[in-house]
Design an enzyme around this catalytic site. Structure first.
Site, PDB file in Angstrom:
ATOM      1  CB  THR A 209      -0.941   0.002   1.216  1.00  0.00           C
ATOM      2  OG1 THR A 209      -1.843  -1.104   1.107  1.00  0.00           O
ATOM      3  CG2 THR A 209      -1.738   1.293   1.291  1.00  0.00           C
TER       4      THR A 209
ATOM      5  CB  SER B 218      47.919 -12.242   1.028  1.00  0.00           C
ATOM      6  OG  SER B 218      48.256 -12.394   2.391  1.00  0.00           O
TER       7      SER B 218
ATOM      8  CE  LYS C  41      46.935 -17.120  -0.815  1.00  0.00           C
ATOM      9  NZ  LYS C  41      45.557 -16.717  -1.113  1.00  0.00           N
TER      10      LYS C  41
END
Length: 473
Positions: free
Chosen positions: A111, A328, A334
């Protein structure tokens, strides 16, 4: 509060009235008192209706269609009907969306969303007619904008349209990633590698075949979504409160739906049983299922990309994913598969909310489902995050993948699995003995076959060639 501050507040607000009393609304707001109350009541997701432009536009389309039908039935004057349609067109054009401020999750079965639309359209129309915001005696949110309507037919109808519109960008994203995967299939067509079942070496294949399979696996998803969208195009507009059509003139429903088809460009049709359609969320459940199916496939694809690129020294490392960012804060050098990981997480979200949608759909009681806002929120959000995530996976990962051909060849040479391809040429007994010897000695199958002069180098190369692998697939 001083008299000066009170005067200043009065300048910046207007007072509107509803059955609960008076409420101050920002003077320049296109929304009104019921929207203001809903904003105060519902602060849940942080995502207002405006977060999904498709929903705002769809609400405007429904209101414009209703205005046309009401005008045809003599329920709106030329002036009011014109003002409403002009106001709706500005919303369809993308204007004033910031005025849709109600949270997507709300009580009241939508509504607040419906009234947000009614009030905004009324005030845009008032301005076009030369009146001030809030002067609803000239164009009323309920009496005029919402004439012959109820939240219970407007809201689900608009939501259905919005989801169908949102699905188009999703389908486009699926098509694009399919093309990218197929292109990689062609690029890697001569790269021989090991296929694996249950995470163990199986038989040789090409990396191209693997990527073609990824593309094919997504092949039916756009069709699945199309089928679900077709169900969503059956609407209950004109059913008003519970499907009986109360307060709407005879013939209004068919005319309103016809006008909606013209405005939206979608093949919308009137449901056969409007009472059933007012409470039934089956089409939404079907659509959610198509998204879940897509999410499952995308997650599997992402899992495979992460496995195939694992390493780079101690994993499979058969493909190289584009390096997108350092991986990392403690381990130098990494690089993580962040793009497939993000795709996985999107897929998990879609899978999980499919359960939410199912439970919300089941929660219908008698002639209405009050949990529709939760269903609509999740379906629109799932369309969006899937579209964006697929685009991310395609553009930032798939298109930049390269093959580590030497690594693939090493795996083939060292695998026990290639012995299966040799059975027709050296016999099952020889193949079994060679496999056992390879397992115990750590030597490669191809190396042992050469040592025993069972096959020549030329014969081995022919048997294990990509061409042979393709023929045997």
């Amino acid at each position: 509060m001083t008299s000066e501050s009170t005067t200043e507040q009065q300048k910046n607000t207007r007072i509107e009235h509803d059955l609960l009393g008076d409420q101050a609304v920002p003077a320049d707001a296109l929304y009104g008192i019921q929207t203001q109350r809903a904003k105060q009541n519902f602060d849940i997701t942080g995502m207002p209706i405006s977060h999904f432009p498709e929903l705002v536009k769809s609400l405007a389309m429904v209101k414009a269609a209703a205005a046309r039908a009401n005008h045809s039935h003599g329920l709106l004057t030329d002036e009011k009907a014109g003002a409403i349609q002009d106001a709706c067109q500005t919303l369809i054009n993308g204007e004033h969306h910031d005025q849709f401020i109600v949270d997507l999750i709300q009580g009241g079965a939508g509504t607040s969303t419906n009234m947000n639309a009614n009030e905004v359209i009324a005030n845009i129309g008032l301005k076009k007619l030369g009146h001030e915001y809030g002067q609803y005696t000239h164009l009323h949110p309920n009496n005029d904008i919402n004439r012959s309507q109820s939240t219970n037919d407007v809201y689900p109808t608009a939501a259905r349209l919005a989801i169908v519109f949102a699905a188009q960008s999703l389908k486009s994203a699926i098509g694009n990633i399919q093309k990218s995967l197929a292109a990689k299939g062609e690029e890697f067509s001569d790269v021989l590698k090991m296929g694996r079942t249950q995470m163990q070496d199986a038989v040789p294949m090409t990396l191209g075949q693997e990527f073609h399979a990824f593309a094919s696996d997504l092949g039916g998803e756009r069709t699945s979504i199309d089928h679900a969208c077709a169900q969503l195009c059956e609407v209950n507009l004109g059913g008003t409160a519970i499907g009986t059509g109360i307060n709407a003139p005879s013939g209004y429903a068919s005319l309103a739906v016809s006008e909606l088809a013209d405005i939206s460009g979608l093949p919308v049709s009137l449901a056969d049983d409007l009472i059933a359609a007012s409470a039934d969320m089956g089409a939404f459940v079907t659509f959610s299922g198509s998204l879940k199916r897509l999410a499952v496939k995308l997650s599997k694809l992402s899992n495979d990309l992460r496995l195939l690129s694992s390493g780079p020294r101690t994993g499979l490392a058969e493909i190289n994913l584009p390096a997108m960012q350092p991986g990392s804060s403690i381990m130098p050098g990494k690089v993580n598969p962040v793009i497939p990981e993000a795709m996985n997480q999107t897929a998990f979200q879609v899978m999980g909310t499919d359960t939410t949608i199912t439970m919300a759909a089941e929660a219908a009681q008698l002639q209405l489902n009050a949990m529709e806002p939760l269903i609509i929120y999740n379906l629109l959000n799932n369309c969006r995050i899937l579209s964006q995530s697929i685009k991310m996976l395609d553009e930032l990962c798939i298109r930049g993948i390269t093959a580590n051909e030497d690594r693939c060849n090493q795996h083939v040479e060292n695998s026990i699995g290639i012995v299966t391809a040799l059975v027709p040429h050296i016999g099952y007994d020889n193949a079994s003995r060679i496999a056992g010897h390879a397992l115990l000695s750590g030597l490669g199958v191809a190396e042992l076959v050469r040592k025993e002069d069972l096959l020549t180098d030329e014969q081995l190369a022919e048997i294990l060639s990509p061409k042979a692998m393709l023929q045997s697939s």
